[in-house]
Design a protein around this motif. Structure first.
Motif, PDB file in Angstrom:
ATOM      1  N   ALA A   1     104.627  38.680  95.664  1.00 25.13           N
ATOM      2  CA  ALA A   1     105.829  38.200  94.979  1.00 25.13           C
ATOM      3  C   ALA A   1     105.516  37.011  94.085  1.00 25.13           C
ATOM      4  O   ALA A   1     105.968  36.941  92.936  1.00 25.13           O
ATOM      5  N   LEU A   2     104.732  36.068  94.582  1.00 28.94           N
ATOM      6  CA  LEU A   2     104.366  34.906  93.771  1.00 28.94           C
ATOM      7  C   LEU A   2     103.474  35.297  92.603  1.00 28.94           C
ATOM      8  O   LEU A   2     103.597  34.744  91.508  1.00 28.94           O
ATOM      9  N   GLY A   3     102.586  36.246  92.811  1.00 33.19           N
ATOM     10  CA  GLY A   3     101.747  36.727  91.719  1.00 33.19           C
ATOM     11  C   GLY A   3     102.560  37.397  90.627  1.00 33.19           C
ATOM     12  O   GLY A   3     102.349  37.163  89.436  1.00 33.19           O
ATOM     13  N   GLY A   4     103.526  38.211  91.029  1.00 32.95           N
ATOM     14  CA  GLY A   4     104.406  38.850  90.057  1.00 32.95           C
ATOM     15  C   GLY A   4     105.263  37.843  89.316  1.00 32.95           C
ATOM     16  O   GLY A   4     105.456  37.948  88.101  1.00 32.95           O
ATOM     17  N   LEU A   5     105.770  36.853  90.036  1.00 33.46           N
ATOM     18  CA  LEU A   5     106.566  35.807  89.405  1.00 33.46           C
ATOM     19  C   LEU A   5     105.727  35.019  88.405  1.00 33.46           C
ATOM     20  O   LEU A   5     106.168  34.752  87.284  1.00 33.46           O
ATOM     21  N   GLY A   6     104.509  34.670  88.803  1.00 34.23           N
ATOM     22  CA  GLY A   6     103.619  33.938  87.901  1.00 34.23           C
ATOM     23  C   GLY A   6     103.298  34.733  86.648  1.00 34.23           C
ATOM     24  O   GLY A   6     103.292  34.190  85.535  1.00 34.23           O
ATOM     25  N   GLN A   7     103.048  36.006  86.814  1.00 35.03           N
ATOM     26  CA  GLN A   7     102.742  36.865  85.676  1.00 35.03           C
ATOM     27  C   GLN A   7     103.943  36.956  84.737  1.00 35.03           C
ATOM     28  O   GLN A   7     103.792  36.920  83.511  1.00 35.03           O
ATOM     29  N   THR A   8     105.120  37.045  85.284  1.00 33.40           N
ATOM     30  CA  THR A   8     106.336  37.107  84.471  1.00 33.40           C
ATOM     31  C   THR A   8     106.559  35.803  83.720  1.00 33.40           C
ATOM     32  O   THR A   8     106.879  35.811  82.523  1.00 33.40           O
ATOM     33  N   VAL A   9     106.376  34.673  84.394  1.00 28.27           N
ATOM     34  CA  VAL A   9     106.573  33.376  83.757  1.00 28.27           C
ATOM     35  C   VAL A   9     105.579  33.185  82.614  1.00 28.27           C
ATOM     36  O   VAL A   9     105.948  32.729  81.528  1.00 28.27           O
ATOM     37  N   VAL A  10     104.330  33.542  82.838  1.00 30.64           N
ATOM     38  CA  VAL A  10     103.319  33.408  81.781  1.00 30.64           C
ATOM     39  C   VAL A  10     103.646  34.337  80.614  1.00 30.64           C
ATOM     40  O   VAL A  10     103.504  33.952  79.451  1.00 30.64           O
ATOM     41  N   GLY A  11     104.094  35.549  80.901  1.00 31.90           N
ATOM     42  CA  GLY A  11     104.462  36.477  79.837  1.00 31.90           C
ATOM     43  C   GLY A  11     105.615  35.961  78.999  1.00 31.90           C
ATOM     44  O   GLY A  11     105.592  36.044  77.765  1.00 31.90           O
ATOM     45  N   VAL A  12     106.624  35.388  79.651  1.00 33.02           N
ATOM     46  CA  VAL A  12     107.764  34.832  78.923  1.00 33.02           C
ATOM     47  C   VAL A  12     107.333  33.616  78.106  1.00 33.02           C
ATOM     48  O   VAL A  12     107.730  33.465  76.940  1.00 33.02           O
ATOM     49  N   ALA A  13     106.514  32.754  78.689  1.00 31.87           N
ATOM     50  CA  ALA A  13     106.043  31.573  77.954  1.00 31.87           C
ATOM     51  C   ALA A  13     105.220  31.975  76.737  1.00 31.87           C
ATOM     52  O   ALA A  13     105.370  31.394  75.652  1.00 31.87           O
ATOM     53  N   ALA A  14     104.357  32.970  76.899  1.00 23.45           N
ATOM     54  CA  ALA A  14     103.552  33.437  75.765  1.00 23.45           C
ATOM     55  C   ALA A  14     104.434  34.033  74.678  1.00 23.45           C
ATOM     56  O   ALA A  14     104.206  33.817  73.483  1.00 23.45           O
ATOM     57  N   THR A  15     105.454  34.770  75.078  1.00 23.03           N
ATOM     58  CA  THR A  15     106.376  35.360  74.108  1.00 23.03           C
ATOM     59  C   THR A  15     107.117  34.271  73.334  1.00 23.03           C
ATOM     60  O   THR A  15     107.242  34.343  72.110  1.00 23.03           O
ATOM     61  N   LEU A  16     107.584  33.247  74.029  1.00 21.58           N
ATOM     62  CA  LEU A  16     108.279  32.148  73.360  1.00 21.58           C
ATOM     63  C   LEU A  16     107.346  31.373  72.443  1.00 21.58           C
ATOM     64  O   LEU A  16     107.739  30.962  71.343  1.00 21.58           O
ATOM     65  N   LEU A  17     106.115  31.176  72.863  1.00 25.18           N
ATOM     66  CA  LEU A  17     105.146  30.464  72.040  1.00 25.18           C
ATOM     67  C   LEU A  17     104.818  31.239  70.770  1.00 25.18           C
ATOM     68  O   LEU A  17     104.810  30.675  69.673  1.00 25.18           O
ATOM     69  N   VAL A  18     104.582  32.525  70.899  1.00 31.31           N
ATOM     70  CA  VAL A  18     104.296  33.346  69.718  1.00 31.31           C
ATOM     71  C   VAL A  18     105.506  33.388  68.793  1.00 31.31           C
ATOM     72  O   VAL A  18     105.366  33.335  67.572  1.00 31.31           O
ATOM     73  N   ASP A  19     106.696  33.456  69.372  1.00 33.21           N
ATOM     74  CA  ASP A  19     107.909  33.453  68.552  1.00 33.21           C
ATOM     75  C   ASP A  19     108.019  32.156  67.764  1.00 33.21           C
ATOM     76  O   ASP A  19     108.374  32.165  66.582  1.00 33.21           O
ATOM     77  N   ALA A  20     107.694  31.034  68.392  1.00 28.62           N
ATOM     78  CA  ALA A  20     107.783  29.744  67.712  1.00 28.62           C
ATOM     79  C   ALA A  20     106.701  29.593  66.646  1.00 28.62           C
ATOM     80  O   ALA A  20     106.937  28.993  65.594  1.00 28.62           O
ATOM     81  N   LEU A  21     105.520  30.137  66.886  1.00 29.47           N
ATOM     82  CA  LEU A  21     104.409  29.973  65.948  1.00 29.47           C
ATOM     83  C   LEU A  21     104.370  31.024  64.852  1.00 29.47           C
ATOM     84  O   LEU A  21     104.058  30.714  63.704  1.00 29.47           O
ATOM     85  N   ALA A  22     104.673  32.271  65.187  1.00 29.39           N
ATOM     86  CA  ALA A  22     104.498  33.359  64.221  1.00 29.39           C
ATOM     87  C   ALA A  22     105.806  34.029  63.813  1.00 29.39           C
ATOM     88  O   ALA A  22     105.796  34.880  62.940  1.00 29.39           O
ATOM     89  N   GLY A  23     106.877  33.695  64.432  1.00 30.47           N
ATOM     90  CA  GLY A  23     108.149  34.307  64.076  1.00 30.47           C
ATOM     91  C   GLY A  23     108.479  35.489  64.962  1.00 30.47           C
ATOM     92  O   GLY A  23     107.704  35.907  65.815  1.00 30.47           O
ATOM     93  N   GLY A  24     109.667  36.057  64.723  1.00 25.67           N
ATOM     94  CA  GLY A  24     110.200  37.104  65.570  1.00 25.67           C
ATOM     95  C   GLY A  24     109.440  38.408  65.540  1.00 25.67           C
ATOM     96  O   GLY A  24     109.491  39.181  66.488  1.00 25.67           O
ATOM     97  N   VAL A  25     108.712  38.687  64.460  1.00 28.28           N
ATOM     98  CA  VAL A  25     108.025  39.975  64.333  1.00 28.28           C
ATOM     99  C   VAL A  25     106.949  40.135  65.398  1.00 28.28           C
ATOM    100  O   VAL A  25     106.777  41.202  65.971  1.00 28.28           O
ATOM    101  N   ALA A  26     106.223  39.068  65.696  1.00 27.67           N
ATOM    102  CA  ALA A  26     105.096  39.143  66.628  1.00 27.67           C
ATOM    103  C   ALA A  26     105.467  38.707  68.042  1.00 27.67           C
ATOM    104  O   ALA A  26     104.599  38.662  68.912  1.00 27.67           O
ATOM    105  N   ALA A  27     106.732  38.430  68.305  1.00 29.92           N
ATOM    106  CA  ALA A  27     107.122  37.863  69.597  1.00 29.92           C
ATOM    107  C   ALA A  27     106.838  38.789  70.770  1.00 29.92           C
ATOM    108  O   ALA A  27     106.561  38.338  71.876  1.00 29.92           O
TER     109      ALA A  27
END
Length: 79
Positions: A9-35
């Motif tokens: 459960a903690l591994g899945g939660l960690g993977q989800t949190v990292v995925g969301v953070a990476a998506t937000l970071l890419v959205d902020a840096l490259a825009g919505g197309v690459a999010a």
């Protein structure tokens, strides 16, 4: 069994949190197309690795399959 469930459960939660953070970071840096690219890469990587790990587990046992699946995270893919 309880520890295994908690670790999963903690591994899945960690993977989800990292995925969301990476998506937000890419959205902020490259825009919505690459999010969606970080999540897409994560899903495609898991889908590609699953048959290899399953084959390794079937041939050599569960422990070897788990070690093989974990090896990219440790950086020893060539072993």
């Amino acid at each position: 069994m309880n520890r295994l469930w908690i670790a999963g459960a903690l591994g899945g939660l960690g993977q989800t949190v990292v995925g969301v953070a990476a998506t937000l970071l890419v959205d902020a840096l490259a825009g919505g197309v690459a999010a969606g690219l970080p999540q897409t890469a994560q899903v495609l990587g898991a889908a590609g690795a699953a048959p290899l790990i399953a084959r390794s587990s079937a041939r050599h046992g569960r422990g070897v399959g788990l070690a093989f699946g974990r090896s990219p995270a440790r950086g020893d893919v060539s072993r």
